[in-house]
Design a protein around this motif. Structure first.
Motif, PDB file in Angstrom:
ATOM      1  N   UNK A 125       0.810  -1.221   0.000  1.00 22.75           N
ATOM      2  CA  UNK A 125       0.000   0.000   0.000  1.00 22.75           C
ATOM      3  C   UNK A 125       0.845   1.274   0.000  1.00 22.75           C
ATOM      4  N   UNK A 126       2.050   1.234   0.586  1.00 26.43           N
ATOM      5  CA  UNK A 126       2.875   2.447   0.620  1.00 26.43           C
ATOM      6  C   UNK A 126       3.242   2.874  -0.792  1.00 26.43           C
ATOM      7  N   UNK A 132       0.153   3.866  -2.902  1.00 26.08           N
ATOM      8  CA  UNK A 132      -0.298   5.204  -2.515  1.00 26.08           C
ATOM      9  C   UNK A 132       0.646   6.260  -3.084  1.00 26.08           C
ATOM     10  N   UNK A 145      -0.007   6.691  -6.664  1.00 30.55           N
ATOM     11  CA  UNK A 145      -1.323   7.304  -6.899  1.00 30.55           C
ATOM     12  C   UNK A 145      -1.275   8.801  -6.584  1.00 30.55           C
ATOM     13  N   UNK A 146      -0.617   9.172  -5.471  1.00 26.10           N
ATOM     14  CA  UNK A 146      -0.517  10.589  -5.130  1.00 26.10           C
ATOM     15  C   UNK A 146       0.278  11.338  -6.204  1.00 26.10           C
ATOM     16  N   UNK A 202       7.825   7.078   1.485  1.00 25.96           N
ATOM     17  CA  UNK A 202       6.804   6.103   1.091  1.00 25.96           C
ATOM     18  C   UNK A 202       7.404   5.039   0.180  1.00 25.96           C
TER      19      UNK A 202
END
Lengths: 666, 198
Positions: A240-241, A244, A247-248, A274
């Protein structure tokens, strides 16, 4: 609760029954019935809808190996460019795209997927089960992996491939400095690939806790299983890191948010945190299962069990636990406070303790055994040596002061290739030599096998060891050319020659695979006289894996007679038959006591369609076709609902009132 | 050879409650989704700790509506719990009623959250805080909507008579996902609404 169930409802053998226990030798009626139940349809429909873990595993291995070859060709082109000073084969932009795609391909599209392939193929066979916990999810995981790979390569022919390195630092990869579609392809492709890895990891974790043969207590599972389990748990926490982060970044680039936007208070270092919170556990995720391959296969050629099973299992887990506390060693040169650097440097050095436990366990296994120098043994022994070299340069770069000298030089390139090729590619190729007879029913050629090992091993060391020297001479990584006055010509020429020798070794291996597929000697169930459960079934294994689900009494079910470990004898031919549709036994997580009869799904094409629609949704996002993306998302949801609809055949729903007696079959 | 007698026991067949594969699968999914929200909140705190901007841009957040909304979401979770409990006690009509109430409360939450969004004077692109606020609450709202679809499916399946006290694993599995979505909201709420007061 069980008792009240019984009083409220009449007993119904569709909901509760005593499983048949017995034998089903090859050719018996029961065996034929099982084959009929478990085999996929012939033809293209079976091809799209199969959920057989063995087929999916082989697809993973072949697809990932093709990505390895593509990444390898990219590397060779770069080595031609760098063989001498001032070469102009590639433009700087082409070089950037090549080294980025090389890293992306090797790290994301080859290194983990190939290990998922091995684990997919081997887990149910190692654990004495008929399939993975979620066969359809397994198919979905493969399809999304394939589509994500195609997605990330789609912009390559247009000259718009990702070009900011595989760790893709902002602000260089941000909207100001990188205006083309290059980074968006990478960002969305990584989120897509993350879905595949996540569902695959869920499958491994649940399979371990639910699907082991009765009697295979947690301290009897093979080390490969420990490796893949540890990697999968880590993936659940770490993927998920990076998803994410990408995605960001995509939001920053396409929607106009400010997460990494320096001018508006965003922080580029957030990206690095991240990315590496994911990145470092990932490094272990792509080596621990490979170490597991060696831990399981090396003992076969040492003619004795692995030395230090418990220590090895604990070292595997310890490596990963500490592996979550070391991500800042990728960021030593970013100006973080000294305290943070010291702590993370120390943690990075601590990793060498579990790694050493593993190395000494392998050495002790060879030392105390009677080694048989077959090709797989050579690959596994070679791996141990490369592991030590890569580990040593790792300890060096864990020292903050030395890292400041070596950061962004070829020394790092040397280190990471020793680690990744040494600990991943060598065990993988050795593993293919080892399990090829199980996959295909044929032996690989031994003479060509030895040639492939020595050419690869020598080529690898000629190609990569001098990179340490180039790094110490100050050569930075990721430069597309250099001046002859830098004095790097000789070392680069040696590196390029070595890399081509290594490629020849891989080529010999591929020729060996191709010839052996056609002409290899036919083998029986256990050509290596190995100890683990996958060798108790025919080569290649039947669709249902085990006609009778075995009852396990030790870590080495096939060596019990000669080891005499006083644990009793496993029952390999007599066990649960479970013939009323696709079924396998579900056991308790720690001590593997039978607790339930699991109904397994039929073949289904919904995973293919879910994967296709999700991937097309990402295409829509990339091209800003918002409506198309929305329609594909809806289509994916509908396909998922069809998939999840409770079925009577799986006893997810209550059966109809009219009680038809199950077609008991014997 | 092995004595067959310990292997002679009556075993449940198929997806029975927490013995089903799906129960274990949803727990694994919750772990990974929980991490996702963990990283989102990490990004928030990382950026908030270093910011030199007005944080949040409109000053301290008004707590009344978000607090009411939190209560609504928790009540919805309670309804799902009651719904599952009623199936186990063979009270399928009560179970359906509780599920309808749970869905209604969930829809209320979404509507109130959307009006909250509407009242903001900024959007995702106007400031760093706006990017964080809308991304975090947007991620959560997506999860609520997916959760509502799941609850709706469970309702349809219950109405079709698919489940009774013998087989209802889907309700347990869908239910725990909804509880997870609600627990995550408590963290999001604390971060976005309570933290600025500290």
């Amino acid at each position: 609760m069980a008792i009240s169930d019984m009083t409220h409802n009449p007993p119904d053998d569709r909901l509760n029954r005593v499983p048949d226990f017995g034998r089903a030798p090859m050719g018996s009626g029961t065996e034929a019935h099982l084959a009929h139940i478990w085999e996929s349809l012939p033809g293209w429909r079976g091809w799209f809808s199969t959920v057989d873990h063995k087929t999916i595993g082989l697809r993973y291995i072949v697809t990932a190996f093709i990505f390895l070859l593509m990444g390898g060709i990219e590397a060779l082109i770069m080595r031609i460019q760098l063989a001498g000073s001032n070469h102009a084969l590639l433009t700087p932009e082409q070089y950037s795209q090549l080294f980025t795609m090389h890293g992306v391909t090797m790290i994301f599209l080859y290194a983990l997927p190939i290990l998922s392939g091995f684990s997919n193929y081997l887990w149910p066979l190692l654990l004495g089960s008929r399939d993975m916990a979620f066969p359809r999810l397994n198919a979905l995981s493969y399809w999304i992996f394939l589509f994500a790979g195609i997605f990330m390569y789609a912009s390559f022919p247009l000259g718009q491939a990702p070009n900011a390195g595989w760790f893709n630092y902002v602000p260089f990869s941000g909207p100001i400095y990188n205006t083309g579609p290059n980074i968006d392809v990478f960002a969305l492709g990584m989120v897509l690939l993350g879905i595949s890895t996540t569902v695959g990891s869920v499958n491994f974790v649940v399979t371990l806790f639910r699907m082991r043969a009765p009697g295979m207590t947690i301290n009897r599972v093979p080390i490969l299983v420990w490796g893949t389990l540890t990697a999968s748990v880590a993936n659940l926490l770490a993927i998920p890191a990076v998803s994410l982060a990408f995605f960001l970044l995509w939001l920053d680039r396409q929607i106009g948010t400010h997460f990494f936007d320096v001018a508006n208070g965003g922080k580029p270092l957030l990206w690095q945190h991240l990315f590496w919170i994911f990145g470092h556990p990932w490094v272990y995720a792509i080596v621990l299962p490979a170490m597991g391959i060696v831990s399981d296969a090396l003992p076969t050629f040492c003619r004795r069990p692995l030395v230090g099973y418990a220590a090895m299992a604990l070292a595997t887990i310890a490596t990963m636990l500490v592996g979550f506390e070391v991500w800042i060693h990728h960021m030593f040169a970013t100006g973080l406070p000294t305290v943070a650097l010291s702590i993370f440097g120390a943690a990075s050095m601590v990793i060498s303790i579990p790694s050493s436990v593993a190395v000494f366990a392998w050495i002790a296994t060879i030392w105390l055994g009677k080694p048989v120098f077959k090709t797989p043994f050579l690959f596994f022994a070679g791996f141990v040596m490369l592991f030590v070299i890569g580990g040593l340069s790792g300890v060096m770069t864990a020292a903050v002061s030395l890292d400041w000298q070596l950061n962004e030089t070829y020394f790092i390139v040397a280190h990471l290739h020793y680690v990744l090729i040494g600990i991943n590619v060598f065990p993988v190729v050795g593993g293919i030599y080892y399990w090829f007879p199980k996959f295909t029913g044929r032996m690989m050629d031994e003479k060509m096998g030895k040639w492939s090992f020595w050419v690869m091993f020598i080529g690898f060391n000629i190609g990569f060891f001098p990179m340490h020297v180039a790094g110490l001479l100050g050569m930075p990584r990721r430069i597309y050319t250099y001046s002859s006055r830098m004095g790097w010509d000789t070392v680069n020429m040696i590196i390029s020659i070595g890399s081509f020798i290594f490629a020849v070794g891989i080529l010999i291996f591929l020729v060996n695979v191709a010839l052996s597929l056609k002409r290899g000697a036919r083998v029986g169930a256990n050509p290596w006289d190995a100890a683990t459960l996958e060798w108790s079934v025919s080569s290649p294994p039947p669709a249902y894996n085990f006609a009778a689900i075995p009852i396990i009494a030790s870590r080495h079910p096939l060596w019990e007679d000669r080891l005499d470990e006083d644990t009793g004898r496993s029952s390999l031919t007599e066990g649960y038959l479970l013939t009323q549709g696709r079924e396998t036994i579900g056991t308790s997580p720690i001590d593997a006591k039978p607790v339930t009869i699991l109904k397994m799904p039929e073949d289904s094409s919904t995973p293919f369609f879910v994967g296709l629609f999700v991937s097309l949704m990402f295409v829509g996002l990339l091209l800003h076709w918002w409506n198309f993306a929305g329609i594909m998302a809806a289509a994916g949801c509908i396909a998922l609902i069809i998939w999840m609809w409770p079925q009577k055949a799986l006893a997810q729903r209550v059966p109809s009132a009219a009680h038809s007696h199950g077609e008991a079959h014997d | 050879m092995t004595d067959a007698s310990p292997f002679n026991q009556l075993l449940p067949v198929g997806s029975k409650g927490k013995l089903s594969g799906g129960w274990w699968g949803i727990l694994a999914l919750i772990v990974t989704e929980g991490s996702l929200f963990g990283y989102l909140l990490f990004a928030y705190f990382y950026l908030a700790a270093q910011t030199e901007q007005q944080w949040p841009p409109e000053g301290l957040p008004v707590l009344l509506m978000p607090a009411v909304n939190t209560a609504i979401l928790l009540a919805s979770s309670a309804c799902v719990w009651i719904s599952e409990h009623c199936i186990r006690r063979r009270q399928i009509y009560w179970s359906i009623a509780a599920m309808i109430l749970a869905i209604a409360l969930g829809i209320c939450f979404v509507m109130i959250q959307l009006t909250e969004w509407d009242r903001k004077t900024y959007d995702m692109t106007s400031s760093l805080y706006g990017s964080l606020y809308f991304t975090i609450t947007g991620f959560h709202l997506c999860h609520v909507i997916i959760g509502l679809v799941v609850l709706l499916l469970l309702l349809i399946w219950m109405a079709l008579g698919y489940f009774d006290d013998r087989r209802y694993a889907a309700v347990t599995i869908g239910g725990v996902y909804w509880h997870f979505v609600d627990v995550v909201w408590l963290f999001v709420f604390t971060t976005l609404y309570i933290f600025p007061y500290l």
